[in-house]
Scaffold this motif. Sequence first.
Motif, PDB file in Angstrom:
ATOM      1  N   HIS A   7      -6.048 -14.796   8.774  1.00 45.80           N
ATOM      2  CA  HIS A   7      -4.874 -14.219   8.114  1.00 45.80           C
ATOM      3  C   HIS A   7      -5.319 -13.061   7.223  1.00 45.80           C
ATOM      4  CE1 HIS A   7      -2.107 -17.523   9.239  1.00 45.80           C
ATOM      5  NE2 HIS A   7      -3.222 -18.228   9.242  1.00 45.80           N
ATOM      6  N   ILE A   8      -4.779 -11.866   7.493  1.00 44.71           N
ATOM      7  CA  ILE A   8      -5.147 -10.693   6.702  1.00 44.71           C
ATOM      8  C   ILE A   8      -3.905  -9.847   6.422  1.00 44.71           C
ATOM      9  CG2 ILE A   8      -7.469 -10.585   7.730  1.00 44.71           C
ATOM     10  CD1 ILE A   8      -6.388  -8.055   9.305  1.00 44.71           C
ATOM     11  N   TYR A   9      -4.108  -8.815   5.616  1.00 48.81           N
ATOM     12  CA  TYR A   9      -3.129  -7.738   5.436  1.00 48.81           C
ATOM     13  C   TYR A   9      -3.788  -6.451   5.904  1.00 48.81           C
ATOM     14  CZ  TYR A   9      -0.090 -10.699   2.558  1.00 48.81           C
ATOM     15  OH  TYR A   9       0.749 -11.683   2.120  1.00 48.81           O
ATOM     16  N   ALA A  10      -3.037  -5.624   6.618  1.00 52.16           N
ATOM     17  CA  ALA A  10      -3.563  -4.326   7.055  1.00 52.16           C
ATOM     18  C   ALA A  10      -2.906  -3.193   6.284  1.00 52.16           C
ATOM     19  CB  ALA A  10      -3.330  -4.134   8.551  1.00 52.16           C
ATOM     20  N   ALA A  11      -1.895  -3.538   5.484  1.00 53.55           N
ATOM     21  CA  ALA A  11      -1.166  -2.541   4.690  1.00 53.55           C
ATOM     22  C   ALA A  11      -0.867  -3.132   3.326  1.00 53.55           C
ATOM     23  CB  ALA A  11       0.128  -2.148   5.400  1.00 53.55           C
ATOM     24  N   GLY A  12      -0.646  -2.247   2.346  1.00 54.09           N
ATOM     25  CA  GLY A  12      -0.406  -2.758   0.999  1.00 54.09           C
ATOM     26  C   GLY A  12       0.490  -1.879   0.155  1.00 54.09           C
ATOM     27  N   ASN A  13       1.172  -2.534  -0.793  1.00 55.89           N
ATOM     28  CA  ASN A  13       1.934  -1.837  -1.831  1.00 55.89           C
ATOM     29  C   ASN A  13       0.970  -1.615  -2.993  1.00 55.89           C
ATOM     30  OD1 ASN A  13       4.580  -2.038  -0.531  1.00 55.89           O
ATOM     31  ND2 ASN A  13       4.354  -4.239  -0.868  1.00 55.89           N
ATOM     32  N   THR A  14       0.386  -0.441  -3.090  1.00 58.00           N
ATOM     33  CA  THR A  14      -0.711  -0.220  -4.034  1.00 58.00           C
ATOM     34  C   THR A  14      -0.342   0.776  -5.128  1.00 58.00           C
ATOM     35  OG1 THR A  14      -1.850   1.734  -3.125  1.00 58.00           O
ATOM     36  CG2 THR A  14      -2.157  -0.345  -1.941  1.00 58.00           C
ATOM     37  N   ALA A 138       8.187   0.823  -7.638  1.00 58.90           N
ATOM     38  CA  ALA A 138       7.094  -0.161  -7.634  1.00 58.90           C
ATOM     39  C   ALA A 138       5.739   0.540  -7.648  1.00 58.90           C
ATOM     40  CB  ALA A 138       7.203  -1.077  -6.422  1.00 58.90           C
ATOM     41  N   TYR A 139       5.578   1.574  -6.787  1.00 57.48           N
ATOM     42  CA  TYR A 139       4.296   2.272  -6.704  1.00 57.48           C
ATOM     43  C   TYR A 139       3.978   2.993  -8.017  1.00 57.48           C
ATOM     44  CZ  TYR A 139       5.085   1.345  -1.741  1.00 57.48           C
ATOM     45  OH  TYR A 139       5.344   0.725  -0.541  1.00 57.48           O
ATOM     46  N   ALA A 320       6.602  -3.747 -11.558  1.00 59.54           N
ATOM     47  CA  ALA A 320       6.365  -3.350 -10.169  1.00 59.54           C
ATOM     48  C   ALA A 320       6.827  -4.438  -9.204  1.00 59.54           C
ATOM     49  CB  ALA A 320       4.883  -3.060  -9.955  1.00 59.54           C
ATOM     50  N   THR A 321       6.502  -5.694  -9.527  1.00 63.86           N
ATOM     51  CA  THR A 321       6.887  -6.825  -8.674  1.00 63.86           C
ATOM     52  C   THR A 321       8.403  -6.958  -8.608  1.00 63.86           C
ATOM     53  OG1 THR A 321       4.816  -7.944  -9.237  1.00 63.86           O
ATOM     54  CG2 THR A 321       6.541  -9.303  -8.265  1.00 63.86           C
ATOM     55  N   ALA A 322       9.078  -6.727  -9.737  1.00 66.15           N
ATOM     56  CA  ALA A 322      10.546  -6.786  -9.775  1.00 66.15           C
ATOM     57  C   ALA A 322      11.144  -5.722  -8.844  1.00 66.15           C
ATOM     58  CB  ALA A 322      11.049  -6.603 -11.200  1.00 66.15           C
TER      59      ALA A 322
END
Length: 362
Positions: A7-14, A138-139, A320-322
């Motif tokens: 299980h991985i992530y290949a994209a992110g909210n950074t 968020a970003y 950001a999470t909100a």
Amino acid sequence: MAKKVRHIYAAGNTARGYKTFYDSVLQGMERVYILSGVVEGVTSPLIETIGKEMSRKTDQVEWIHSPFVNGQYDGVVFHEWRVAIMDGSYPRIWRPAAPGVTEIHVNLQSALDTDQLALYKRHIAAWYEEIFQKSEEAYQAFGEALRIHDEWEAPYIENLNREAANLVTQEVVELFFGEEKQNKRAQVRRMYLGAATPNGPVDHIMKLTDSLQKRYFIKGRPGSGKSTMLKKLVTEAENRGFDVEVYHCGLDPHSLDMVIVPEKSVAIFDSTAPHEYFPSKETDEVIDMYARAIDPDTDELYHDELAEIKSRYTQKIKEATASLLAAKELRDQLNNVYAELADESRLKAVAQAIMSRLSRMG
């Protein structure tokens, strides 16, 4: 051979926006099916159906999780067949290698009742606009959090004994490789071990490392040299011809959180919040960078200043999470409309056609 499910992530909210490692994650794939023309609420269940069905016929399945909606998938990779099924909906961007040969675009619009969908045109346009705005908010907040994190690091960097930190790195290189070298070119695969999601930070460290023979848990503080050590270890692995999995930080993709060297069955990772873990196996070891390389009075000396910085950082992460959650709620509305107007029998036929082609490879 034991079944290997990852299980991985290949994209992110950074803090640097929406960033992907698709090129690296999908390197070596001979065929990538890109499901396009709809939204993730339609593609994710399709990816899940194909992944679960085909996992009966292969020992290696890698699930790529969505950072936008917890529990949804951006893709599934079958390494044995060098095939991936990927979501091609917004905002995922693809750099083509060989369209029609490597990348096969599967347009799912024919499964939609477009006449009915047209009635939602204004809603859909408004939802996309709001999703974009909330994502940008968020970003921006993550970016401010990263700047505050730089403040958090400053006292520790100031009190870092670089010689001691370098010595720890040398010891780790020795533990990993000794004098060994491989007579081949190293393969480097980059991805995320977790992501900032609408439900807060999520990671898959324990799942990714559970079957490995050795795990090193790096403890320390911001700025105590954890990521720098991991970067040096990656360089060393490359120079010695060892394949290496590089896991980038979900907040700052320029930073590293974990390195796995599969051929040595060993992992080393940043084990501090928000992915703090503790040894649970006899072979697990802790590397404490604060104890090894930072002036021991630093925490006490800067106590009040650090508490204030941590408070501001936590607040920005919450903001950001909100915003991610607000974007996710809009996505839910968008996804519900498309899912409702999708012809299940046509979607099943698409899934069946892809699985039929995969079965011939097995």
